[in-house]
Scaffold this active site. Structure first.
Site, PDB file in Angstrom:
ATOM      1  N   TYR A  39     127.040 -20.083  31.336  1.00  0.00           N
ATOM      2  CA  TYR A  39     127.010 -20.948  30.170  1.00  0.00           C
ATOM      3  C   TYR A  39     125.703 -21.739  30.076  1.00  0.00           C
ATOM      4  CZ  TYR A  39     127.870 -24.814  27.012  1.00  0.00           C
ATOM      5  OH  TYR A  39     127.747 -25.720  25.992  1.00  0.00           O
ATOM      6  N   HIS A  48     120.269 -30.119  17.450  1.00  0.00           N
ATOM      7  CA  HIS A  48     121.111 -31.256  17.823  1.00  0.00           C
ATOM      8  C   HIS A  48     120.487 -32.611  17.467  1.00  0.00           C
ATOM      9  CE1 HIS A  48     123.269 -28.126  19.815  1.00  0.00           C
ATOM     10  NE2 HIS A  48     124.097 -28.935  20.434  1.00  0.00           N
ATOM     11  N   ASN A  90     122.459 -32.829  27.771  1.00  0.00           N
ATOM     12  CA  ASN A  90     123.783 -33.059  28.333  1.00  0.00           C
ATOM     13  C   ASN A  90     123.700 -34.217  29.318  1.00  0.00           C
ATOM     14  OD1 ASN A  90     126.082 -31.717  27.490  1.00  0.00           O
ATOM     15  ND2 ASN A  90     125.522 -29.804  28.521  1.00  0.00           N
ATOM     16  N   TYR A 116     142.866 -76.929  27.682  1.00  0.00           N
ATOM     17  CA  TYR A 116     142.610 -75.685  28.408  1.00  0.00           C
ATOM     18  C   TYR A 116     141.138 -75.282  28.410  1.00  0.00           C
ATOM     19  CZ  TYR A 116     147.636 -74.561  28.471  1.00  0.00           C
ATOM     20  OH  TYR A 116     148.987 -74.564  28.687  1.00  0.00           O
ATOM     21  N   ARG A 161     139.837 -77.291  31.284  1.00  0.00           N
ATOM     22  CA  ARG A 161     140.583 -77.158  32.535  1.00  0.00           C
ATOM     23  C   ARG A 161     140.665 -75.709  33.029  1.00  0.00           C
ATOM     24  NH1 ARG A 161     146.811 -77.843  32.531  1.00  0.00           N
ATOM     25  NH2 ARG A 161     146.353 -78.655  30.455  1.00  0.00           N
ATOM     26  N   PHE A 188     129.718 -34.665  31.873  1.00  0.00           N
ATOM     27  CA  PHE A 188     129.007 -35.319  30.775  1.00  0.00           C
ATOM     28  C   PHE A 188     129.920 -36.237  29.966  1.00  0.00           C
ATOM     29  CE2 PHE A 188     130.269 -30.966  29.541  1.00  0.00           C
ATOM     30  CZ  PHE A 188     131.363 -31.313  28.754  1.00  0.00           C
ATOM     31  N   GLU A 216     135.287 -29.336  21.896  1.00  0.00           N
ATOM     32  CA  GLU A 216     135.218 -30.708  22.412  1.00  0.00           C
ATOM     33  C   GLU A 216     136.311 -31.509  21.710  1.00  0.00           C
ATOM     34  OE1 GLU A 216     131.146 -31.565  21.521  1.00  0.00           O
ATOM     35  OE2 GLU A 216     130.488 -29.823  22.673  1.00  0.00           O
TER      36      GLU A 216
END
Length: 526
Positions: free
Chosen positions: A58, A88, A200, A284, A287, A332, A417
């Site tokens: 791959y 990409h 990646n 609060y 404190r 990844f 994905e």
């Protein structure tokens, strides 16, 4: 922050958020050691041998994502790698901070230098050139889903290797073509697997997390100091910060915060002045600082620890164990950081929420000697009333930003994905919340300093007194209305520059006042 070192060995030394920032700021030189170079060469040769054999692996001689079953010929494996960077590069939106882009390159070199990615030495050396010469690629902020690596931003980050895209160089944004003309460098010829190795990874998420760790740490430290000033100004009690109380519920963050605030209040004439007062307990927001600030400290620590693992990991795919074993896994995927970033985002928001409550408390006029709205002559003057409107708006905005990005997942890559982390969105969002938090803390600093003034001639502890003097060098006491936006801007600058942290450290060292706790190494070093 981190220990003092002069150089860092990529792939060999242990990287922390603090060291990464120092490399980005030019305070430490990052180099690839000979040991790492041998690993890089071995891994590179394994990839070349795989290509020669022709067995499908791959990303080396197959397509990507849903095209993983498409075989690529040996002759086209190089073209495949340059094509992936171009296809990409689909990011949109405003460019990220150049420091984040530089951090991305630093973190990528650390990961690739481990020797499991098949990258060529020449490619890594070109990335180092960009780091060392501050030729920082322009990276759009939107487009990553934080799962198959931060694909879009990493693609933009490394377009300049091909002579494409833009860079920030000498404080100007220019095309890479112009950079090449100016510097004489040439495009890199990416070989098999290299394009995939570059895009990646989780470096967009992790670089944002580095800034989250640094900026949230600064806010946490300043929130404790400013909170202590507010206790002084409103004559709160020191008892909620006693060790005896917190040993009975020993969360690390709670103990650390309580101890530091108690140290800041040590020797205070203001505290001594009302030691026998009839007030039973404080609201609060005063404190419960150890519990609330402490919980945010614990969230910060969780992110810091996970980030250090990530900074020293290989987040590429596939992983080249050796020539016979390549693994296409999911290292990844950004989920380990994505969830912790969302936790830190909530921690930052809550720090601002309780700060806003202390600001409101300071305006009520319920503390003896401190006038309503922090100004004696009100009516014609509104005093500090409207500053709290701003912190209310900022605190509300932060609450709306606290929906966890990691709770959402939208399938991509034609279903290949089918679960993504959205950690990239979480990282950007966390920094927005922290930016708002800095503004809230700036306004609390102004109101605490104003309340502090009404305790004169009594003195506070030496550290808080010196901090108050420093604030007054920039922002004067207000006895009537003025354009408070100007004061706020000065306060924000004080917060962003870590001025009060630096003063606290300097005075503590000079006067030998210890603000260390049993957990200082965990909470004060990153």
């Amino acid at each position: 922050m981190s220990e003092t070192i002069h150089h860092f060995l990529y792939g060999e030394d242990h990287l922390t958020a603090g060291i990464a920032l120092k490399i980005a700021q030019g305070k430490i030189q990052g180099i690839i050691s000979e040991t790492s170079r041998e690993k890089i060469k071995t891994s590179r040769q394994a990839v070349l041998n795989i290509v020669e054999k022709g067995d499908p692996v791959y990303g080396i001689n197959t397509g990507f994502g849903p095209l993983c079953t498409t075989k690529i010929s040996k002759e086209k494996t190089n073209l495949l790698q340059s094509n992936i960077l171009q296809s990409h590069s689909v990011g949109v939106g405003e460019p990220i901070d150049p420091e984040i882009a530089k951090l991305m390159m630093i973190l990528k070199v650390q990961s690739l230098s481990k020797g499991y990615s098949g990258i060529a030495e020449e490619t890594l050396d070109r990335i180092l050139w960009h780091i060392d010469n501050d030729a920082i690629p322009v990276v759009p902020s939107q487009g990553s889903v934080g799962a198959s690596g931060d694909l879009a931003p990493l693609s933009h980050l490394f377009l300049p290797l091909l002579g494409l895209g833009k860079v920030v160089y000498h404080n100007k944004t220019i095309t890479t073509a112009e950079l090449f003309i100016e510097t004489g460098i040439k495009p890199v010829d990416l070989g098999p697997k290299e394009g995939l190795a570059l895009i990646n990874g989780t470096q967009f998420i992790a670089a944002h997390a580095v800034q989250v760790v640094a900026k949230l740490h600064s806010c946490l430290s300043q929130a404790d100091i400013i909170g202590a000033m507010m206790i002084e100004g409103l004559q709160g009690s020191v008892k909620p910060f006693f060790e005896e109380l917190h040993q009975l519920r020993p969360f690390k963050g709670n103990i650390h915060v309580a101890s530091r605030i108690k140290s800041l209040l040590k020797g205070s004439e203001i505290m001594e002045d009302h030691i026998d007062c009839e007030r039973v307990q404080d609201p609060y927001s005063l404190r419960c600082m150890p519990q609330v600030h402490g919980a945010s400290r614990n969230a910060w620590l969780h992110l810091k620890e996970l980030l250090e693992v990530e900074l020293n990991s290989v987040t590429d795919n596939p992983i080249i164990i050796n020539e016979e074993l390549t693994i296409s896994g999911g290292s990844f995927h950004g989920q380990p950081l994505a969830m912790a970033i969302d936790y830190a985002c909530l921690a930052a928001s809550e720090l601002g929420n309780i700060s806003d409550r202390r600001i409101y408390l300071s305006l009520e006029g319920n503390s003896p000697g401190v006038p309503k709205l922090l100004m004696s002559d009100t009516g014609i003057n509104s005093g500090y009333m409207i500053l709290q409107y701003t912190t209310a708006a900022l605190a509300s905005e932060n609450k709306g930003l606290c929906f966890p990005s990691s709770a959402d997942s939208i399938p991509t890559s034609l279903g290949q994905e089918d679960h993504v982390s959205m950690g990239s969105i979480g990282g950007r969002k966390a920094l927005r919340v922290i930016d708002n938090l800095e503004k809230i803390l700036a306004i609390e600093l102004l109101t605490a300093a104003q309340a502090f003034e009404f305790r004169k001639p009594l003195k506070s502890g030496i550290i808080l007194d010196e901090i108050h003097k420093k604030v007054r060098e920039t922002v004067s006491f207000a006895d009537k209305d003025r354009v408070f936006a100007d004061d706020i801007e000065k306060g924000i600058e004080i917060i962003k520059n870590r001025t009060i942290i630096n003063i606290a450290s300097q005075i503590a060292e000079k006067e030998q006042v210890s603000i260390e706790t049993p957990f200082s190494n965990e909470f004060e070093v990153y």
